[in-house]
Design an enzyme around this catalytic site. Structure first.
Site, PDB file in Angstrom:
ATOM      1  N   HIS A  86       0.826  -1.211   0.000  1.00  0.00           N
ATOM      2  CA  HIS A  86       0.000   0.000   0.000  1.00  0.00           C
ATOM      3  C   HIS A  86       0.862   1.263   0.000  1.00  0.00           C
ATOM      4  CE1 HIS A  86      -3.461  -2.284   2.281  1.00  0.00           C
ATOM      5  NE2 HIS A  86      -3.244  -2.772   1.081  1.00  0.00           N
ATOM      6  N   PRO A  87       1.769   1.441  -0.940  1.00  0.00           N
ATOM      7  CA  PRO A  87       2.579   2.658  -0.897  1.00  0.00           C
ATOM      8  C   PRO A  87       1.710   3.888  -1.129  1.00  0.00           C
ATOM      9  CG  PRO A  87       2.839   1.584  -3.022  1.00  0.00           C
ATOM     10  CD  PRO A  87       2.021   0.659  -2.156  1.00  0.00           C
TER      11      PRO A  87
END
Ligand SMILES: Cc1cc2nc3c(=O)[nH]c(=O)nc-3n(C[C@H](O)[C@H](O)[C@H](O)COP(=O)(O)OP(=O)(O)OC[C@H]3O[C@@H](n4cnc5c(N)ncnc54)[C@H](O)[C@@H]3O)c2cc1C
Ligand SMILES: *[C@@H]1O[C@H](CO)[C@@H](O)[C@H](O)[C@H]1NC(C)=O
Ligand SMILES: *[C@@H]1O[C@H](CO)[C@@H](O)[C@H](O)[C@H]1NC(C)=O
Ligand SMILES: *[C@@H]1O[C@H](CO)[C@@H](O)[C@H](O)[C@H]1NC(C)=O
Ligand SMILES: *[C@@H]1O[C@H](CO)[C@@H](O)[C@H](O)[C@H]1NC(C)=O
Ligand SMILES: *[C@@H]1O[C@H](CO)[C@@H](O)[C@H](O)[C@H]1NC(C)=O
Length: 561
Positions: A542-543
């Site tokens: 989940h950058p």
């Protein structure tokens, strides 16, 4: 295009005939073995000939040029092309989804396919220590649908306070109350959640995967004993435990490509160009972005944008493309020999959700061994273990350290078949850690808990390797630079320990199995857990935060309007 569509419709029309079952059995076997031997690319050299082309052709002009057909880009292209007078071009580096990627339980295999860019983090010093080369896997979708074409499909909107915090930081219009109508508008929800929080009748199908494991009942009862209510986590209250809501339809993946683009792609005012790499956003002397340069495998093009260029290439590629286009930290761009158009903190503030998969509990419950054939038959009815990721049925959120937003998310994965090998591969574990983990997991009896840190204090950074668009960017995750993040994880580990000590889990004789890493620290509690966490934590892919939104140009890249 039409040929592809017809092929993928055949299995649907003859739902569970023997041929269809055989087709899926063969497909799964073949693609699982391909994943095992897949060579990850290390650059974008597939576009090399196009980049080296000496002539640049004009691709025409559009009102909107959207770069990236992922979660964001697919929805934007669909919504903008609802307006007849707009002309929209959507550029995407990847290609179409296929029948294999539609099977939710196969999502981890997609990391080892051309639907993933193939990134790994730079070698790390505070984290990823049990991984090959101290590098974590950085999975990123490359397809129509983007990361939603390979992700785990868990539908979790985010906490209301996270949105409200954006407003506090100077971004008006982004409060939960203001964004919720857009979530609701997009949905065709089949879940029995809280009234007023779920939509019906639009494109995006949200549903439970059925049936759940019988152990979900132990999870819920144990949660209640821990004062964690059973909640619709996308509803009134997020804190508690709940049944996972998935973006699936009749048990198949609903990427934004399938859910949105599939409905929009016949429109005359939307052109989708897949398998092209955008290499530069051209910004004129008034600092207006008005062109995009892109390449196919053979040729080079530029396209004009009359109204807007929309960059929706994801949290790793958007900052890369901005920097290649001259927008980024001045000194870094100068080092890369790129002319600076605007000095902004692009690529800084990389936030992730670190994910610790090291809590494994063996039980005396036994999942009866289903064959691939049975799994496929169930799947074709929209049911069974193939309709969920890694067997996950339950999820929960807790607060630690007096926070007002949940700091820890836990995923509950009862036994679901033969997935541990692809899991350890996807985490990029080194051979030792892989063997140690595989030795401890009993696919028919083990429960895995995935513990996720929601608000880590540490930040990483995306930088360029060079000014060549064929080079992958550097992804420096830098997890656990701040010790506080370790402490928060330990609080999460203690919560899970207590959860598994409840009557609900005693009933199935749940016992934690220890992965024999960091043994030398076994009698030093904090050091031991710190070591295990730094060895085994990857991210949950989940950058975010790399083109931050805010009013201050020192700390943000875009404003809230
Ligand atoms: C394995 C995995 C599991 C995940 N699990 C979940 C989950 O269960 N639940 C959840 O909510 N989230 C999950 N996520 C995260 C979620 O999928 C992403 O946060 C989300 O899809 C990001 O959307 P985006 O539009 O920002 O980027 P993306 O969806 O990644 O889209 C970016 C698109 O731009 C394209 N692109 C990039 N650069 C270029 C270029 N130069 N030229 C042309 N095209 C380009 C890419 O190919 C891609 O299609 C997961 C992600 C992964 C990878
Ligand atoms: C492009 O131009 C360079 C230098 O002028 C030349 O060496 C090269 O062969 C050309 N490439 C093509 C594909 O024409
Ligand atoms: C390890 O990382 C270094 C630096 O990024 C890289 O040069 C090297 O090829 C990597 N080795 C492996 C085995 O991946
Ligand atoms: C959970 O609690 C309910 C209500 O007390 C009970 O009926 C059910 O059997 C319990 N389930 C398990 C697995 O213990
Ligand atoms: C599990 O996978 C391994 C190979 O990854 C295979 O040898 C084994 O037969 C599989 N077991 C089951 C029960 O499917
Ligand atoms: C599992 O363990 C519990 C607690 O020891 C015991 O009551 C139960 O009978 C066991 N069940 C099985 C199937 O062995």
């Amino acid at each position: 295009m039409y040929v592809l569509l017809v092929v993928s419709l055949i299995p649907l029309s003859v739902a569970s005939s023997t041929t269809t079952v055989k087709y899926y059995e063969k497909l799964t076997r073949q693609r699982i073995s391909e994943a095992e031997f897949y060579n990850m690319p290390t650059n974008n050299n597939e576009f090399k000939v196009g980049i080296q082309s000496n002539t640049t052709q004009y691709y025409g002009s559009y009102d909107f040029v959207i770069v990236g057909a992922g979660s964001a880009g697919s929805v934007l292209a669909t919504r903008l092309s609802e307006i007849d007078s707009y002309n929209v071009l959507l550029l995407e580096a990847g290609g179409e989804e296929d029948d294999f990627s539609q099977i939710p339980s196969m999502s981890f295999y997609l990391i080892f396919s051309d639907m993933n860019w193939g990134y790994f983090s730079t070698p790390q010093t505070n984290c990823c220590l049990g991984m090959k080369n101290h590098s974590c896997t950085v999975a990123r979708g490359k397809a129509l649908g983007g990361s939603s074409a390979i992700n785990a499909m868990m539908y979790v909107r985010g906490n209301r306070h996270d949105f409200d915090k954006w407003v506090e930081l100077g971004n008006s219009g982004w409060s939960y109350e203001e964004v919720l109508p857009y979530f609701i508008k997009s949905e065709n929800s089949q879940v029995d959640g809280d009234t007023g929080y779920h939509g019906k009748g639009d494109f995006w199908n949200v549903a439970y995967s059925s049936p759940v494991s019988p152990l979900l009942s132990n999870f819920f009862n144990g949660s209640l004993q821990m004062n964690q209510p059973i909640v619709d986590y996308n509803g009134r209250k997020q804190t508690g435990s709940g049944r996972i809501q998935f973006t699936i339809k009749h048990g198949k993946r609903q990427s934004t490509g399938k859910a949105f683009l599939e409905n929009a792609r016949q429109r005359n005012n939307l052109k989708i160009r897949s398998k092209v790499l955008a290499t530069k956003v051209v910004i004129d002397h008034t600092k207006t972005a008005n062109q995009v340069q892109f390449v196919t495998k053979e040729k080079k093009f530029f396209v004009k944008a009359k109204k807007e260029v929309i960059l929706s290439a994801g949290a790793i590629n958007s900052p890369q493309l901005l920097m290649l286009s001259g927008v980024g930290p001045q000194s870094h761009l100068q080092t890369m020999k790129i002319d600076v158009i605007e000095d902004l903190p692009v690529g800084m503030n990389l936030k992730e959700h670190p994910m610790f998969p090291g809590l494994i509990y063996n039980t005396n419950y036994t999942l009866s061994g289903l064959s691939t054939e049975e799994f496929v038959k169930e799947f074709l009815k929209g049911l069974g273990p193939y309709t969920k990721t890694a067997g996950t049925d339950g999820v929960g959120f807790i607060h630690t350290g007096g926070n007002t937003v949940p700091t820890i998310e836990y995923l509950f994965a009862p036994p679901a078949g033969n997935i541990s090998k692809i899991l350890t591969k996807s985490f990029n574990f080194n051979d030792d850690l892989t063997n140690q983990m595989l030795n401890q997991i009993d696919p028919q009896r083990s429960i895995l808990i995935y513990l996720v840190l929601l608000h880590p204090k540490s930040s990483g950074r995306i930088t360029l390797k060079s000014n060549d668009p064929l080079d992958f960017p550097n992804v420096d995750l830098n997890m656990f630079e701040e010790e506080e993040d370790i402490d928060t994880f330990i609080e999460g580990i203690e919560f899970i320990r207590d959860l598994f000590a409840t009557d609900a889990f005693r009933k199935i004789d749940a016992r934690r199995v220890e992965i024999p890493v960091c043994k030398e620290l076994r009698n030093k509690y904090r050091e031991y857990w710190g070591c295990v966490i730094r060895q085994m934590t990857n991210t949950i892919y989940h950058p975010h935060g790399t083109t931050a939104m805010g009013p201050d140009k020192k700390s943000s890249v875009v404003d809230g309007s």
